[in-house]
Design a protein around this motif. Structure first.
Motif, PDB file in Angstrom:
ATOM      1  N   PRO A 143      16.832  84.363  88.167  1.00  0.00           N
ATOM      2  CA  PRO A 143      17.636  85.358  87.424  1.00  0.00           C
ATOM      3  C   PRO A 143      19.080  85.429  87.916  1.00  0.00           C
ATOM      4  O   PRO A 143      19.999  85.635  87.117  1.00  0.00           O
ATOM      5  CB  PRO A 143      16.918  86.679  87.685  1.00  0.00           C
ATOM      6  CG  PRO A 143      15.539  86.315  88.099  1.00  0.00           C
ATOM      7  CD  PRO A 143      15.653  84.989  88.771  1.00  0.00           C
ATOM      8  N   LEU A 144      19.305  85.217  89.196  1.00  0.00           N
ATOM      9  CA  LEU A 144      20.681  85.233  89.708  1.00  0.00           C
ATOM     10  C   LEU A 144      21.486  84.065  89.154  1.00  0.00           C
ATOM     11  O   LEU A 144      22.658  84.220  88.803  1.00  0.00           O
ATOM     12  CB  LEU A 144      20.675  85.195  91.239  1.00  0.00           C
ATOM     13  CG  LEU A 144      20.097  86.428  91.933  1.00  0.00           C
ATOM     14  CD1 LEU A 144      20.031  86.197  93.438  1.00  0.00           C
ATOM     15  CD2 LEU A 144      20.956  87.629  91.628  1.00  0.00           C
ATOM     16  N   ILE A 145      20.862  82.903  89.071  1.00  0.00           N
ATOM     17  CA  ILE A 145      21.548  81.737  88.511  1.00  0.00           C
ATOM     18  C   ILE A 145      21.854  81.958  87.032  1.00  0.00           C
ATOM     19  O   ILE A 145      22.931  81.603  86.548  1.00  0.00           O
ATOM     20  CB  ILE A 145      20.689  80.472  88.733  1.00  0.00           C
ATOM     21  CG1 ILE A 145      20.626  80.150  90.223  1.00  0.00           C
ATOM     22  CG2 ILE A 145      21.244  79.288  87.951  1.00  0.00           C
ATOM     23  CD1 ILE A 145      19.659  79.048  90.574  1.00  0.00           C
ATOM     24  N   ASP A 146      20.938  82.573  86.309  1.00  0.00           N
ATOM     25  CA  ASP A 146      21.175  82.872  84.898  1.00  0.00           C
ATOM     26  C   ASP A 146      22.372  83.802  84.719  1.00  0.00           C
ATOM     27  O   ASP A 146      23.223  83.589  83.857  1.00  0.00           O
ATOM     28  CB  ASP A 146      19.940  83.510  84.265  1.00  0.00           C
ATOM     29  CG  ASP A 146      18.789  82.535  84.103  1.00  0.00           C
ATOM     30  OD1 ASP A 146      19.049  81.320  84.166  1.00  0.00           O
ATOM     31  OD2 ASP A 146      17.646  82.997  83.917  1.00  0.00           O
ATOM     32  N   VAL A 147      22.465  84.812  85.537  1.00  0.00           N
ATOM     33  CA  VAL A 147      23.575  85.756  85.447  1.00  0.00           C
ATOM     34  C   VAL A 147      24.888  85.062  85.782  1.00  0.00           C
ATOM     35  O   VAL A 147      25.910  85.261  85.112  1.00  0.00           O
ATOM     36  CB  VAL A 147      23.333  86.973  86.377  1.00  0.00           C
ATOM     37  CG1 VAL A 147      24.572  87.821  86.499  1.00  0.00           C
ATOM     38  CG2 VAL A 147      22.171  87.796  85.874  1.00  0.00           C
ATOM     39  N   ILE A 186      30.122  82.626  84.080  1.00  0.00           N
ATOM     40  CA  ILE A 186      31.010  81.459  84.011  1.00  0.00           C
ATOM     41  C   ILE A 186      31.365  81.154  82.563  1.00  0.00           C
ATOM     42  O   ILE A 186      32.536  80.912  82.235  1.00  0.00           O
ATOM     43  CB  ILE A 186      30.350  80.247  84.702  1.00  0.00           C
ATOM     44  CG1 ILE A 186      30.341  80.454  86.215  1.00  0.00           C
ATOM     45  CG2 ILE A 186      31.084  78.957  84.351  1.00  0.00           C
ATOM     46  CD1 ILE A 186      29.576  79.404  86.976  1.00  0.00           C
ATOM     47  N   ILE A 187      30.381  81.175  81.684  1.00  0.00           N
ATOM     48  CA  ILE A 187      30.661  80.923  80.266  1.00  0.00           C
ATOM     49  C   ILE A 187      31.590  81.986  79.703  1.00  0.00           C
ATOM     50  O   ILE A 187      32.524  81.687  78.959  1.00  0.00           O
ATOM     51  CB  ILE A 187      29.334  80.853  79.477  1.00  0.00           C
ATOM     52  CG1 ILE A 187      28.564  79.594  79.865  1.00  0.00           C
ATOM     53  CG2 ILE A 187      29.587  80.889  77.976  1.00  0.00           C
ATOM     54  CD1 ILE A 187      27.163  79.534  79.314  1.00  0.00           C
ATOM     55  N   PHE A 188      31.379  83.226  80.064  1.00  0.00           N
ATOM     56  CA  PHE A 188      32.248  84.309  79.603  1.00  0.00           C
ATOM     57  C   PHE A 188      33.688  84.081  80.046  1.00  0.00           C
ATOM     58  O   PHE A 188      34.629  84.187  79.251  1.00  0.00           O
ATOM     59  CB  PHE A 188      31.732  85.654  80.123  1.00  0.00           C
ATOM     60  CG  PHE A 188      32.658  86.791  79.852  1.00  0.00           C
ATOM     61  CD1 PHE A 188      33.477  87.297  80.844  1.00  0.00           C
ATOM     62  CD2 PHE A 188      32.709  87.362  78.589  1.00  0.00           C
ATOM     63  CE1 PHE A 188      34.336  88.339  80.586  1.00  0.00           C
ATOM     64  CE2 PHE A 188      33.571  88.415  78.321  1.00  0.00           C
ATOM     65  CZ  PHE A 188      34.382  88.893  79.323  1.00  0.00           C
TER      66      PHE A 188
END
Length: 148
Positions: free
Chosen positions: A18-22, A27-29
């Motif tokens: 979940p931390l990697i997903d966030v 980064i995309i944002f």
């Protein structure tokens, strides 16, 4: 009979998925939001002239900054040679050579960079080239009999 307690052997662990997903979403944002601000990075000081303004909403925009770097619409030309500029212009404009071109050059731009831009546009067949200027600053009227 001896019963062992397995809870004593369990080691606590942190699930990183979940931390990697966030982090990936953040980064995309940031990548997407920084691309929207590309035009405000280019601070041009346009030369001054008198005349009437033209509508440049449908024109192809070629920017030359003070360092002599080229930008065609939203794309930066990676090298400052004639062939790179021509290839970027051809990619952005496509086959439409009747489209008006608005050349925006910083007032501090080396003259050779502007001539190179005109040369590239001429070699590609663009005939309607306009140059952007800023309105001339109003000067106070001088007294009669004094030189301007």
């Amino acid at each position: 009979m001896r019963i062992q307690d397995h809870r004593a052997f369990d080691e606590p662990e942190i699930n990183l998925v979940p931390l990697i997903d966030v982090i990936l979403v953040l980064i995309i944002f940031f990548v997407v939001t920084t691309t929207f601000d590309a035009r405000s990075v280019l601070k041009l000081q346009l030369p001054q002239a008198t005349g009437e303004a033209n509508d440049a909403s449908q024109s192809l925009s070629v920017l030359v900054n003070a360092d002599g770097r080229y930008f065609v619409d939203d794309r930066e030309v990676l090298r400052d040679d004639l062939e790179s500029l021509k290839s970027t212009l051809a990619e952005v404009a496509g086959d439409d050579r009747d489209r008006p071109v608005l050349l925006r050059a910083d007032a501090r731009t080396p003259h050779q960079a502007v001539v190179t831009a005109y040369d590239a546009l001429g070699q590609l067949g663009f005939k309607r080239v306009m140059i952007a200027t800023a309105p001339q600053a109003a000067t106070p009227p001088s007294a009669p009999g004094t030189p301007p």
